[in-house]
Scaffold this motif. Structure first.
Motif, short mmCIF file in Angstrom:
data_model
loop_
_atom_site.label_atom_id
_atom_site.label_comp_id
_atom_site.label_asym_id
_atom_site.label_seq_id
_atom_site.Cartn_x
_atom_site.Cartn_y
_atom_site.Cartn_z
N PHE A 388 0.80 -1.21 0.00
CA PHE A 388 0.00 0.00 0.00
C PHE A 388 0.84 1.28 0.00
CE2 PHE A 388 -3.23 -2.55 2.77
CZ PHE A 388 -3.54 -3.35 1.67
N ILE A 389 1.95 1.29 0.72
CA ILE A 389 2.71 2.53 0.95
C ILE A 389 4.02 2.57 0.16
CG2 ILE A 389 3.79 4.00 2.69
CD1 ILE A 389 0.88 3.80 3.30
N LEU A 390 4.77 1.47 0.17
CA LEU A 390 6.10 1.48 -0.44
C LEU A 390 6.11 1.77 -1.93
CD1 LEU A 390 7.01 0.58 2.35
CD2 LEU A 390 8.50 -1.10 1.27
N PRO A 391 5.15 1.28 -2.72
CA PRO A 391 5.18 1.62 -4.15
C PRO A 391 5.12 3.13 -4.40
CG PRO A 391 3.75 -0.26 -3.80
CD PRO A 391 4.11 0.27 -2.44
N THR A 392 4.36 3.85 -3.60
CA THR A 392 4.31 5.31 -3.72
C THR A 392 5.65 5.92 -3.37
OG1 THR A 392 1.93 5.46 -3.27
CG2 THR A 392 3.26 7.40 -2.76
N ILE A 393 6.26 5.44 -2.29
CA ILE A 393 7.57 5.96 -1.88
C ILE A 393 8.61 5.72 -2.98
CG2 ILE A 393 9.49 5.64 -0.27
CD1 ILE A 393 7.37 4.99 1.88
N ASN A 394 8.66 4.50 -3.48
CA ASN A 394 9.67 4.15 -4.49
C ASN A 394 9.46 4.94 -5.78
OD1 ASN A 394 10.99 2.30 -2.82
ND2 ASN A 394 9.64 0.64 -3.42
N ALA A 395 8.21 5.13 -6.19
CA ALA A 395 7.94 5.89 -7.41
C ALA A 395 8.33 7.36 -7.23
CB ALA A 395 6.46 5.78 -7.78
N GLN A 396 8.02 7.92 -6.07
CA GLN A 396 8.37 9.31 -5.82
C GLN A 396 9.87 9.52 -5.71
OE1 GLN A 396 5.98 11.25 -6.77
NE2 GLN A 396 5.68 12.45 -4.89
N LEU A 397 10.56 8.56 -5.10
CA LEU A 397 12.02 8.65 -5.03
C LEU A 397 12.63 8.61 -6.42
CD1 LEU A 397 12.77 6.36 -1.95
CD2 LEU A 397 13.10 8.84 -2.08
#
Length: 494
Positions: A388-397
């Motif tokens: 739920f959370i990590l894909p957003t983090i990785n894409a934003q990074l």
């Protein structure tokens, strides 16, 4: 008002008070085996199927519910005593309750008691679909290795004792082996869990296990088994004792385990069913060629939003999700997270009004009649955060985007994993990785980065300098000022 215990014998009496199945359940054949007959399945797939069965042309699509795990004995016993019947209590936004008796589960098996019966049922020629709600953690996927976890003791047991399996992989493998050896047609394995590309994930994990357990079966599966992706959505909180009491008071129906849910429902399914499928589209499901945009939106916004509200609310001391979203600082924080950090990662969502969707989520989260328990939402966070959370983090990074709020939520989770809220009250934490989470959370009080060293959850995120800096800043701020002051400050900087 006379009270009636919910079962087939009393259904005619109950029909005077509540909507009941109008079809003859004794004529329904089992076309679907479903593993994981908890609340969500019974508010979602079983509900859609119940509506479908009202058409006499669909009588081949009854459900056999499988209670897979030892602790599933209670739901099995309940369904057994109630002839598979249960009440669906839809809690409307205006406070009304819309009650309906669901009859689509026409068989039920307790796997630990008779594993061979479950394997035989899955291998039955009349069964066309094996569907799953086994939770995000049930897919035995290691975030660090990006592979099937063969070190799991239950998997090792299934490899050694194939005819007495304990995991879904052992059951499916033996059932497919029987179908192959008997010259039967293939089957569709359909995930109904909150995983992006859940069909792809299911296929990858099944083939990984089969490759070791029954390598000669791999080619047959490739040709005879389909794994459609799907997006599922309906908020289904745990049933409270008061729900059972109120059902008796209002309708005179004694149901040992009714299911409570919100009015909203959605099911978007990839149309890839190798052995045929029910016409679920006639009762509201949507069949599409590509599910990915829908599921990515839902996982990154609704499911992630639930985790955000759950973790932050738990630390403040709230018990339910509606309490958390009713806090204007928390609601604004979530809105900013969705707008600034999630939305840029979603890409083109043709036909979807994203603004309306995000607004509707806040309304759904705030349904005061649902009272979704925060400890339920926060359960198994170690399986939820990577999805739920990590894909957003990785894409934003990758795009050098903002990860401030996401890093704050991860930091809050690290502090939550210490097991106390900000008032010193003990938190109820249910997580398969709890011993590891607790140990790393304790280490983090001296070195905040220690929590990010849980590779099975975070993968290589600890190697990202921008994320570690944002996470560490958030961690120290939460300990010093508390969640509410911190989110107020973050909101002011948007």
């Amino acid at each position: 008002m006379k009270n009636y215990k919910l079962n087939s014998e009393n259904l005619s009496y109950i029909s005077e008070r509540i909507t009941v199945p109008q079809y003859d359940r004794t004529t329904i054949k089992t076309g679907i085996v479903h593993v994981g007959i908890g609340g969500f399945h019974r508010s979602h797939e079983a509900f859609y199927t119940d509506q479908l069965l009202e058409d006499p042309d669909n009588k081949d699509w009854g459900i056999c519910g499988i209670a897979l795990l030892d602790f599933d004995s209670r739901i099995y016993n309940t369904l057994n005593e109630q002839d598979g019947l249960y009440t669906l209590i839809v809690k409307e936004l205006d406070g009304r309750h819309t009650n309906r008796i669901i009859g689509s589960i026409v068989e039920y098996l307790y796997a630990p008691e008779n594993p061979i019966a479950v394997i035989e049922k899955m291998a039955s020629p009349e069964v066309k679909i094996i569907s799953l709600t086994i939770t995000e953690g049930g897919y035995n996927y290691n975030e660090a290795t990006k592979a099937f976890d063969f070190n799991n003791p239950l998997i090792q047991h299934d490899l050694e004792f194939p005819n007495a399996p304990k995991t879904i992989f052992g059951y499916i493998t033996q059932a497919l082996k029987l179908r192959q050896s008997r010259g039967l047609k293939g089957v569709t394995v359909q995930s109904c869990d909150n995983i992006q590309g859940n069909g792809h994930m299911t296929k990858t994990m099944v083939l990984s296990y089969v490759g070791k357990a029954e390598p000669g079966l791999v080619d047959w599966i490739e040709s005879n088994v389909s794994f459609p992706n799907a997006m599922v959505d309906r908020i289904t909180p745990a049933t409270a004792p008061l729900d059972i009491v109120n059902l008796i008071k209002t309708d005179g129906v004694h149901d040992a385990w009714p299911v409570v849910c919100e009015p909203f429902k959605q099911w978007v399914i990839e149309d890839d069913f190798i052995a045929g499928r029910p016409a679920w589209e006639t009762v509201g499901a949507q069949f599409v060629d590509n599910v990915e945009p829908y599921e990515k939106m839902k996982l990154s916004l609704l499911n992630a939003g639930h985790s955000v509200l759950g973790i932050l609310g738990a630390l403040i001391g709230y018990n339910t999700i509606d309490q958390s979203v009713s806090n204007p600082n928390i609601a604004t924080f979530l809105h900013n997270y969705m707008d600034v950090e999630v939305t840029p990662t979603l890409g083109d969502l043709e036909g979807i009004d994203l603004g309306n969707y995000k607004t509707s989520l806040l309304e759904r989260f705030g349904n005061i009649n649902i009272k979704d328990q925060i400890d339920r939402i926060c359960s198994e966070s170690s399986a939820k955060f990577p999805i739920f959370i990590l894909p957003t983090i990785n894409a934003q990074l990758e795009d050098k985007g903002d990860i401030t709020n996401a890093a704050f939520v991860v930091a809050a989770w690290a502090i939550y994993s210490l097991g106390k809220d900000e008032k010193g009250n003990t938190l109820i934490i249910k997580d398969a990785m709890q011993p590891v989470l607790s140990a790393k959370a304790l280490e983090s009080t001296k070195n905040p980065e220690a929590f990010l060293e849980i590779d099975a959850v975070f993968g290589s995120l600890k190697d990202s300098k921008p994320f570690v800096e944002a996470y560490t800043t958030a961690y120290n701020a939460i300990l010093k000022h508390g969640v509410e002051q911190c989110v107020f400050d973050l909101n002011a900087n948007i």
